[in-house]
Scaffold this active site. Structure first.
Site, mmCIF file in Angstrom:
data_model
loop_
_atom_site.group_PDB
_atom_site.id
_atom_site.type_symbol
_atom_site.label_atom_id
_atom_site.label_comp_id
_atom_site.label_asym_id
_atom_site.label_seq_id
_atom_site.Cartn_x
_atom_site.Cartn_y
_atom_site.Cartn_z
ATOM 1 N N HIS A 15 0.789 -1.229 0.000
ATOM 2 C CA HIS A 15 0.000 0.000 0.000
ATOM 3 C C HIS A 15 0.816 1.272 0.000
ATOM 4 O O HIS A 15 0.248 2.368 0.019
ATOM 5 C CB HIS A 15 -0.909 0.049 1.223
ATOM 6 C CG HIS A 15 -2.128 -0.804 1.098
ATOM 7 N ND1 HIS A 15 -3.296 -0.329 0.560
ATOM 8 C CD2 HIS A 15 -2.344 -2.094 1.409
ATOM 9 C CE1 HIS A 15 -4.193 -1.297 0.575
ATOM 10 N NE2 HIS A 15 -3.643 -2.384 1.077
ATOM 11 N N LYS A 53 -8.959 13.851 4.084
ATOM 12 C CA LYS A 53 -8.115 12.657 4.073
ATOM 13 C C LYS A 53 -7.225 12.763 5.293
ATOM 14 O O LYS A 53 -7.217 13.800 5.948
ATOM 15 C CB LYS A 53 -7.259 12.612 2.814
ATOM 16 C CG LYS A 53 -6.593 13.960 2.505
ATOM 17 C CD LYS A 53 -5.804 13.956 1.221
ATOM 18 C CE LYS A 53 -6.619 13.994 -0.035
ATOM 19 N NZ LYS A 53 -6.614 12.754 -0.785
ATOM 20 N N ARG A 54 -6.465 11.728 5.639
ATOM 21 C CA ARG A 54 -5.557 11.852 6.764
ATOM 22 C C ARG A 54 -4.621 13.042 6.554
ATOM 23 O O ARG A 54 -4.287 13.387 5.422
ATOM 24 C CB ARG A 54 -4.734 10.562 6.940
ATOM 25 C CG ARG A 54 -5.492 9.457 7.634
ATOM 26 C CD ARG A 54 -6.055 9.872 8.970
ATOM 27 N NE ARG A 54 -5.005 10.034 9.950
ATOM 28 C CZ ARG A 54 -4.757 9.166 10.935
ATOM 29 N NH1 ARG A 54 -5.492 8.091 11.077
ATOM 30 N NH2 ARG A 54 -3.788 9.388 11.789
ATOM 31 N N LYS A 95 0.542 14.234 1.553
ATOM 32 C CA LYS A 95 -0.733 14.619 0.945
ATOM 33 C C LYS A 95 -0.823 16.125 0.728
ATOM 34 O O LYS A 95 -1.677 16.624 0.013
ATOM 35 C CB LYS A 95 -1.898 14.130 1.807
ATOM 36 C CG LYS A 95 -2.023 12.604 1.858
ATOM 37 C CD LYS A 95 -3.159 12.169 2.771
ATOM 38 C CE LYS A 95 -3.315 10.669 2.895
ATOM 39 N NZ LYS A 95 -4.035 10.038 1.763
ATOM 40 N N THR A 124 -8.422 6.725 -2.603
ATOM 41 C CA THR A 124 -9.766 6.287 -2.946
ATOM 42 C C THR A 124 -10.746 7.436 -2.748
ATOM 43 O O THR A 124 -11.831 7.427 -3.336
ATOM 44 C CB THR A 124 -10.216 5.077 -2.093
ATOM 45 O OG1 THR A 124 -9.966 5.373 -0.716
ATOM 46 C CG2 THR A 124 -9.480 3.821 -2.496
ATOM 47 N N LYS A 142 -14.324 8.663 -4.847
ATOM 48 C CA LYS A 142 -15.626 8.998 -4.254
ATOM 49 C C LYS A 142 -16.105 10.365 -4.732
ATOM 50 O O LYS A 142 -17.284 10.544 -5.066
ATOM 51 C CB LYS A 142 -15.529 9.008 -2.723
ATOM 52 C CG LYS A 142 -15.092 7.694 -2.100
ATOM 53 C CD LYS A 142 -14.759 7.892 -0.599
ATOM 54 C CE LYS A 142 -13.977 6.725 -0.039
ATOM 55 N NZ LYS A 142 -13.343 7.051 1.265
HETATM 56 C C1 LIG Z 1 -12.058 7.250 1.596
HETATM 57 C C2 LIG Z 1 -11.633 7.665 2.949
HETATM 58 C C3 LIG Z 1 -10.287 7.910 3.218
HETATM 59 C C4 LIG Z 1 -9.217 7.814 2.149
HETATM 60 O O1 LIG Z 1 -9.063 9.068 1.527
HETATM 61 P P1 LIG Z 1 -7.800 9.363 0.588
HETATM 62 O O2 LIG Z 1 -8.111 10.693 0.012
HETATM 63 O O3 LIG Z 1 -7.771 8.291 -0.437
HETATM 64 O O4 LIG Z 1 -6.612 9.368 1.470
HETATM 65 C C5 LIG Z 1 -9.925 8.297 4.486
HETATM 66 N N1 LIG Z 1 -10.841 8.443 5.461
HETATM 67 C C6 LIG Z 1 -12.146 8.225 5.253
HETATM 68 C C7 LIG Z 1 -13.116 8.426 6.356
HETATM 69 C C8 LIG Z 1 -12.594 7.825 3.990
HETATM 70 O O5 LIG Z 1 -13.890 7.588 3.784
#
Ligand SMILES: *Cc1c(COP(=O)(O)O)cnc(C)c1O
Length: 757
Positions: free
Chosen positions: A314, A494-495, A500, A601, A605
């Protein structure tokens, strides 16, 4: 299919009274029980090979609505509740979210379980029943504060079973108990998420915030989802947790396969194990150990396990590739060390290349190395990521085993990330192209027939407006923040991690602050929305949060700036918040340093919900750009090849950029200027400033000017031609089908698992 009337009978019977007289808590409990029973009806016998997806994290989110949708009961229940003056939204609020994961990796595991069950494939999850999931975040005086997230207690989805397994940790026996969450697919079968726990866990040992006695294993082992991605403290506890999971899991797998008729020599015909990142890697030596106890000698056991197991990588961030000092393992899992040594010796007999050894010259054990040698498949999670693994990060392994390497681009389940979170958009799509897209996401492509249909584009824009209004109401209710739904919503959720690059967005916002004050207003008012948790020990990440919260106050207090720019930081970003945020987004910020985000991911979304992406050519952004075409995405910044070159030459010098470029200098200096210090803390802001000038390991500054240009272009396009914006949003939606986790799981199954055969 039940009618609302029949549903009413069911609820009345379970609750023992009229629906009007029930509290939401009672209705929730009744529905949970009902859904449980309905799900169990869909448990199907396993024939052939069964998958076990082992993962330290399953970020499943709330389950009631999701399960109702998958069972085809959602509309009926909603109608029934509304007929009796109850609201589905309020009912949803009573359910605590199981946040059994940190971010993308855990959420991926949850999406995969949904797709497995939807595709009617036999595939269970194996993980841990953490009593507290990822910490609860709130902000106090502009600083992140962490408190425990108790999701258990009351009624929850994890059902206690009578199954227990003995696990030896540091020479002492513990009893792991199995809990099960039923995972029911969309018009599919029911599989299980198997979660292990000890009966002796004690929440009383939690002290201030999320601190606890890290040495009291009997009481703390599954108390917390390990909250920290990044530092050394409590590493031993992490090994304890991992071994509890894999040992109990491996015992359960062997027991199930034997019950189904395996003589264990033929185990690969009964079981496929997917190792989700390196956290479950000890399942390899543990299975070899257990097979040994059943009379299978080492070399054959190693061959069997290699055939059964597959590994997903990952990350290419070196600090995240787990490696443990040998003495840690000797302390916690002495029974595994002789096996790991034998595996290391086997590797050394295969190759002279010491860089692929399991135990290196410093007596450090490399978990990923063990995974690659002793599984039959190593996959990356997006096309670019897999290429980087093959060509640079894991190059030596690729030369040894080219046939093992493959790509499986991540995906998301459309049931949660479209049907559940965006019912209005779902209804429009269904009216236009029928319901087939719910199970075959490639049908979304049919929406391309409507990209020049003005009525459809207007409707799409109206739906976005409604979702923005809903987010605004939610923000008002939860955080008492007022936002303008007519502004452009640019979302980065995101985190919080330096790679990032929330700090790049921060510098942009400072730049805009100056521009607006100088009379250069943007083409449209912008609301910059953030949602992010920082690992508790990750100092710079917390400083970035502080800087954003402080800048938010600076902008708010300036009457000219606040007309054009508002910064909102969502507290406690989790799946529930994501479901509110994502349908309301206009511009999706995916601005990681190229080469560093394995896939992402969140990007998928947002795209699926009609946002346009502003991003670097990183992770799955590359594939999104390929699908939608460059005129329907905003790409900027250095390429991954340029970034990798810069790292290998070691010639990036942030200070030079700072000294040469007046815009960069102005933005960075602002961090510790008087406006910021009026609201913020000098120590935090100073540290961030020094980090950006003195190191900037994730190369924010070289992309700064390109980011400004692209983002302002996006804002101008949004403001000047809303219809064209809607058209491009529709193109994004119609090209999102590839990013369904149903597609990802079908690929894993065809190329790696061969389930049910
Ligand atoms: C999808 C999701 C992530 C992943 O987000 P990235 O932008 O791909 O890092 C992290 N936290 C939550 C709550 C999510 O639903």
């Amino acid at each position: 299919m039940k009618s609302a009337k029949e549903m009413e009978m069911v609820l009345k019977e379970v609750c023992g009274k009229e629906i009007e007289a029930c509290t939401y808590e009672e209705l929730y409990t009744a529905l949970l029980q009902y859904v449980e029973e309905e799900s169990r009806e869909k448990v199907a016998p396993v024939k052939g090979c069964k998958l076990y997806y082992i993962s330290a994290e399953f970020l499943i989110g709330k389950l009631l609505s999701n399960n109702l949708i998958n069972l085809g009961l959602y509309d009926t229940v909603k109608e029934c509740l509304e007929a009796h003056g109850k609201s589905m939204a309020e009912l949803e609020e009573t359910e605590p979210e199981p946040s059994l994961g940190n971010g993308g990796l855990g959420r991926l595991a949850a999406c995969f379980l949904d797709s497995l069950a939807t595709l009617k494939l036999p595939g269970d999850g194996i993980g841990l029943r953490y009593h507290c999931g990822l910490f609860h975040q709130n902000f106090e005086n502009g600083v992140q504060n962490e408190t425990p997230d108790f999701w258990l207690g009351g009624h929850d989805w994890a059902q206690k079973t009578e199954k227990t397994y003995t696990v030896s940790l540091a020479g002492k026996d513990y009893t792991a108990r199995l809990y099960q969450i039923a995972v029911t697919g969309y018009e599919g079968r029911t599989n299980f998420l198997n979660l292990f726990d000890l009966d002796t866990i004690d929440t009383e040992i939690i002290g201030e915030g999320i601190s606890f006695d890290k040495t009291d294993i009997e009481k703390n082992l599954t108390l917390f989802l390990y909250p920290d991605d990044s530092d050394d403290a409590g590493r031993l506890l992490r090994i304890y947790q991992q071994y509890l999971m894999v040992s109990a899991g491996a015992q359960m797998i062997l027991e199930e396969c034997e019950e189904r008729g395996s003589n264990l020599h033929d185990l690969p015909e009964y079981a496929a194990i997917q190792i989700n990142d390196t956290h479950p890697s000890m399942v390899i030596p543990e299975l070899i150990r257990l097979l040994g106890k059943r009379g299978i000698e080492f070399e054959e056991a190693a061959r069997i396990v290699t055939k059964v197991c597959a590994y997903t990588n990952h990350t290419i961030l070196a600090e995240a590739l787990e490696k443990w000092p040998r003495h840690y393992l000797e302390q916690v899992v002495p029974q595994l060390m002789p096996i790991i040594e034998k595996l290391d010796a086997l590797v050394r007999s295969r190759t002279q290349d010491a860089s692929t050894a399991i135990i290196d010259g410093n007596q450090v054990v490399h978990m990923a190395h063990m995974d690659i040698h002793f599984t039959h498949s190593t996959n990356g999670v997006a096309a670019l990521h897999t290429e980087i693994l093959k060509n640079s990060e894991l190059r030596n392994f690729y030369q040894l085993y080219p046939e093992k390497f493959n790509n499986k681009t991540n995906g998301i389940t459309f049931r949660r990330w479209l049907l559940e979170c965006n019912p209005e958009l779902t209804a429009m799509i269904e009216r236009l192209i029928g319901p087939g897209f719910k199970k075959d996401a490639s049908e979304l492509e049919k929406l391309m027939n409507f990209v020049d249909d003005d009525a459809v584009l207007e409707e799409l824009a109206d739906i976005k407006r409604d979702n923005k209004k809903a987010l605004a109401d939610w923000l008002k209710h939860n955080q008492n923040v007022t936002v303008n739904p007519d502004s452009m919503f640019a979302v980065q959720s995101k985190r919080l991690h330096e790679y990032k690059r929330q700090q790049l967005n921060l510098l942009y916002l400072i730049h805009q602050y100056f521009e607006i004050r100088a009379g250069h207003t943007p083409a449209a008012p912008v609301t910059a929305v953030f949602g992010a948790k920082a690992a508790p020990a990750y100092t710079i990440a917390k400083d970035i949060i502080h800087a954003l919260l402080t800048l938010s106050k600076v902008c708010e207090s300036d009457p000219e700036v606040s007309k054009w720019l508002q910064i909102v930081f969502i507290e406690n970003y989790n799946v529930t918040a994501a479901e509110k945020l994502i349908p309301a987004c206009d511009l999706s910020e995916q601005i990681s340093l190229a080469s560093k985000e394995a896939s992402g991911t969140g990007n998928m979304k947002f795209m699926l919900n009609g946002a346009l992406t502003l991003g670097t050519m990183d992770g799955a952004n590359v594939e999104i750009a390929e699908k939608v075409g460059e005129e329907n995405i905003y790409i900027f910044g250095q390429s991954s090849a340029q970034v990798i070159r810069r790292y290998s030459h070691g010639d990036y010098c942030a200070r030079e950029w700072y000294e040469i470029d007046a815009n960069i200098r102005r933005a960075i200096n602002f961090l510790t200027g008087e406006e910021m210090l009026k609201y913020g803390r000098q120590e935090h802001l100073e540290r961030l400033k020094n980090e950006l000038i003195g190191k900037d390991w994730f190369q924010t500054l070289p992309d700064f000017n390109a980011y400004i240009v692209r983002k302002n272009q996006a804002i101008a396009d949004y403001a000047q031609d809303p219809k064209d914006w809607a058209r491009r949003a529709l193109i994004n939606i119609s090209r999102a089908g590839f990013f369904s986790s149903d597609r990802t799981i079908a690929e894993y199954n065809e190329e790696i698992w061969h389930l049910g055969e």
